[in-house]
Write a protein that holds these residues in place. Structure first.
Motif, short mmCIF file in Angstrom:
data_model
loop_
_atom_site.label_atom_id
_atom_site.label_comp_id
_atom_site.label_asym_id
_atom_site.label_seq_id
_atom_site.Cartn_x
_atom_site.Cartn_y
_atom_site.Cartn_z
N SER A 148 -43.28 -8.10 -19.04
CA SER A 148 -43.87 -9.47 -19.14
C SER A 148 -44.80 -9.64 -17.89
O SER A 148 -45.94 -10.35 -18.13
CB SER A 148 -42.96 -10.38 -19.51
OG SER A 148 -42.13 -10.63 -18.24
N TYR A 150 -46.61 -7.40 -16.31
CA TYR A 150 -47.71 -6.59 -16.34
C TYR A 150 -48.71 -7.17 -17.46
O TYR A 150 -49.70 -7.23 -17.19
CB TYR A 150 -47.32 -5.01 -16.80
CG TYR A 150 -46.64 -4.28 -15.72
CD1 TYR A 150 -47.53 -4.04 -14.26
CD2 TYR A 150 -45.56 -3.87 -15.78
CE1 TYR A 150 -46.84 -3.24 -13.58
CE2 TYR A 150 -44.85 -3.15 -14.73
CZ TYR A 150 -45.69 -2.68 -13.44
OH TYR A 150 -45.08 -2.17 -12.73
N GLN A 151 -48.06 -7.68 -18.64
CA GLN A 151 -48.81 -8.21 -19.52
C GLN A 151 -49.33 -9.72 -19.22
O GLN A 151 -50.48 -10.02 -19.75
CB GLN A 151 -47.74 -8.44 -20.67
CG GLN A 151 -48.55 -8.89 -22.14
CD GLN A 151 -49.25 -7.87 -22.70
OE1 GLN A 151 -48.95 -6.81 -22.36
NE2 GLN A 151 -50.42 -8.25 -23.21
N ALA A 152 -48.80 -10.49 -18.16
CA ALA A 152 -49.29 -11.50 -17.69
C ALA A 152 -50.71 -11.26 -16.77
O ALA A 152 -51.46 -11.82 -16.88
CB ALA A 152 -48.29 -12.33 -16.85
N LEU A 153 -50.49 -10.20 -15.96
CA LEU A 153 -51.74 -9.96 -15.37
C LEU A 153 -52.70 -9.27 -16.15
O LEU A 153 -53.89 -9.49 -15.94
CB LEU A 153 -51.34 -8.69 -14.30
CG LEU A 153 -50.53 -8.95 -13.25
CD1 LEU A 153 -50.08 -7.58 -12.55
CD2 LEU A 153 -51.20 -9.59 -12.26
N ASN A 154 -52.58 -8.64 -17.47
CA ASN A 154 -53.52 -8.28 -18.14
C ASN A 154 -54.08 -9.51 -18.92
O ASN A 154 -55.37 -9.45 -19.15
CB ASN A 154 -52.93 -7.10 -19.15
CG ASN A 154 -52.75 -5.83 -18.65
OD1 ASN A 154 -53.16 -5.46 -17.56
ND2 ASN A 154 -51.78 -5.11 -19.20
N ASP A 155 -53.36 -10.43 -19.18
CA ASP A 155 -53.83 -11.39 -19.92
C ASP A 155 -54.50 -12.45 -19.20
O ASP A 155 -55.22 -13.43 -19.65
CB ASP A 155 -52.56 -12.18 -20.76
CG ASP A 155 -52.20 -11.32 -21.62
OD1 ASP A 155 -52.85 -10.43 -22.14
OD2 ASP A 155 -50.99 -11.66 -22.28
N GLU A 156 -54.46 -12.58 -17.97
CA GLU A 156 -55.03 -13.48 -16.94
C GLU A 156 -56.69 -12.96 -17.02
O GLU A 156 -57.15 -12.10 -17.06
CB GLU A 156 -54.44 -13.37 -15.47
CG GLU A 156 -55.15 -14.37 -14.50
CD GLU A 156 -54.31 -14.37 -13.20
OE1 GLU A 156 -54.76 -14.57 -12.33
OE2 GLU A 156 -53.10 -13.81 -13.16
N LYS A 157 -57.23 -14.40 -16.96
CA LYS A 157 -58.71 -14.25 -16.82
C LYS A 157 -59.21 -14.46 -15.59
O LYS A 157 -59.03 -15.08 -14.77
CB LYS A 157 -59.26 -15.35 -17.69
CG LYS A 157 -59.00 -15.75 -19.05
CD LYS A 157 -59.80 -15.84 -20.17
CE LYS A 157 -59.32 -15.85 -21.26
NZ LYS A 157 -59.67 -14.70 -22.26
N TYR A 158 -59.98 -13.48 -14.94
CA TYR A 158 -60.74 -13.36 -13.67
C TYR A 158 -62.10 -13.93 -13.65
O TYR A 158 -62.93 -13.61 -14.66
CB TYR A 158 -60.45 -11.96 -13.24
CG TYR A 158 -59.29 -11.48 -13.14
CD1 TYR A 158 -58.50 -11.97 -11.89
CD2 TYR A 158 -58.50 -10.83 -14.13
CE1 TYR A 158 -56.99 -11.47 -11.98
CE2 TYR A 158 -56.98 -10.28 -13.85
CZ TYR A 158 -56.38 -10.43 -12.85
OH TYR A 158 -55.34 -10.15 -12.58
N GLN A 159 -62.37 -14.59 -12.67
CA GLN A 159 -63.80 -15.03 -12.60
C GLN A 159 -64.60 -13.81 -11.88
O GLN A 159 -64.20 -13.51 -10.86
CB GLN A 159 -63.64 -16.32 -11.66
CG GLN A 159 -65.25 -16.92 -11.19
CD GLN A 159 -65.84 -17.55 -12.71
OE1 GLN A 159 -64.85 -17.95 -13.56
NE2 GLN A 159 -67.02 -17.61 -12.88
#
Length: 197
Positions: A148, A150-159
């Motif tokens: 989870s 790793y999944q949170a890092l992948n789902d996070e939106k980066y500016q």
């Protein structure tokens, strides 16, 4: 009484094999005798279907090439066995001699083809025939971080900053004051060679 003995029939096969070997050896000898012997680097290089070989020959091939080749060889050998079986199976002389011969050979061929089909189904289910898109498997490694995270890092939106052509240039005076001139060394020292006379 006029039957030919088996020794003479085997003798014909033996003479046929010897003549075949002699013809091949004679052809090689004739080619060696007639061929020009002027070696050069181009003649001595490897021939790769019209392409010049480049790089090392120690490259990695996809293992699927070997699996597909083995499956092809398997079914190629199957055809080698089925053709003689079909010619013998269709002979009325054998079927008239003993009617069980037909059923025995038919069941024997069903067992043979069945074993090959089991092998084909096994290769198919294992995924070795999927050439274009193999099955994607998530790598599993012994770690204490849960999936989870790793999944949170992948789902996070980066500016992402926008690219601008008119970047602010730093004045050369500020660069000289920022860097310590005593510790500055050039990255490389050019060496010039005099041309040979």
């Amino acid at each position: 009484m006029n039957e030919a003995s088996q020794i003479s029939e085997f003798g014909k096969v033996f003479i046929y094999l010897i003549m075949g070997v002699l013809f091949v050896l004679f052809t090689f000898f004739l080619g060696w005798l007639v061929a020009l012997k002027k070696p050069n680097p181009e003649k001595l290089s490897s021939y790769e279907c019209g392409e010049e070989p480049t790089g090392s020959s120690w490259i990695q091939f996809n293992s699927r090439f070997y699996v597909i080749a083995l499956v092809f060889l398997l079914f190629d050998v199957e055809m080698v066995f089925i053709f003689p079986w079909a010619t013998v199976f269709g002979q009325e002389v054998l079927l008239n001699a003993d009617p069980r011969w037909g059923w025995l050979s038919l069941i024997e061929m069903f067992i043979f083809v069945g074993i090959l089909l089991i092998g084909l189904v096994y290769v198919w289910k294992k995924g070795d025939l999927n050439w274009i898109r193999p099955e994607q498997l998530l790598p599993a490694a012994p770690t204490k971080i849960s999936f989870s995270v790793y999944q949170a890092l992948n789902d996070e939106k980066y500016q992402v900053k926008e690219f601008a052509l008119n970047n602010v240039l730093v004045e050369p005076e500020k660069i000289q004051t920022a860097a310590n001139p005593s510790s500055f060394k050039p990255a490389f020292k050019p060496k010039f060679k005099r041309p040979a006379e």
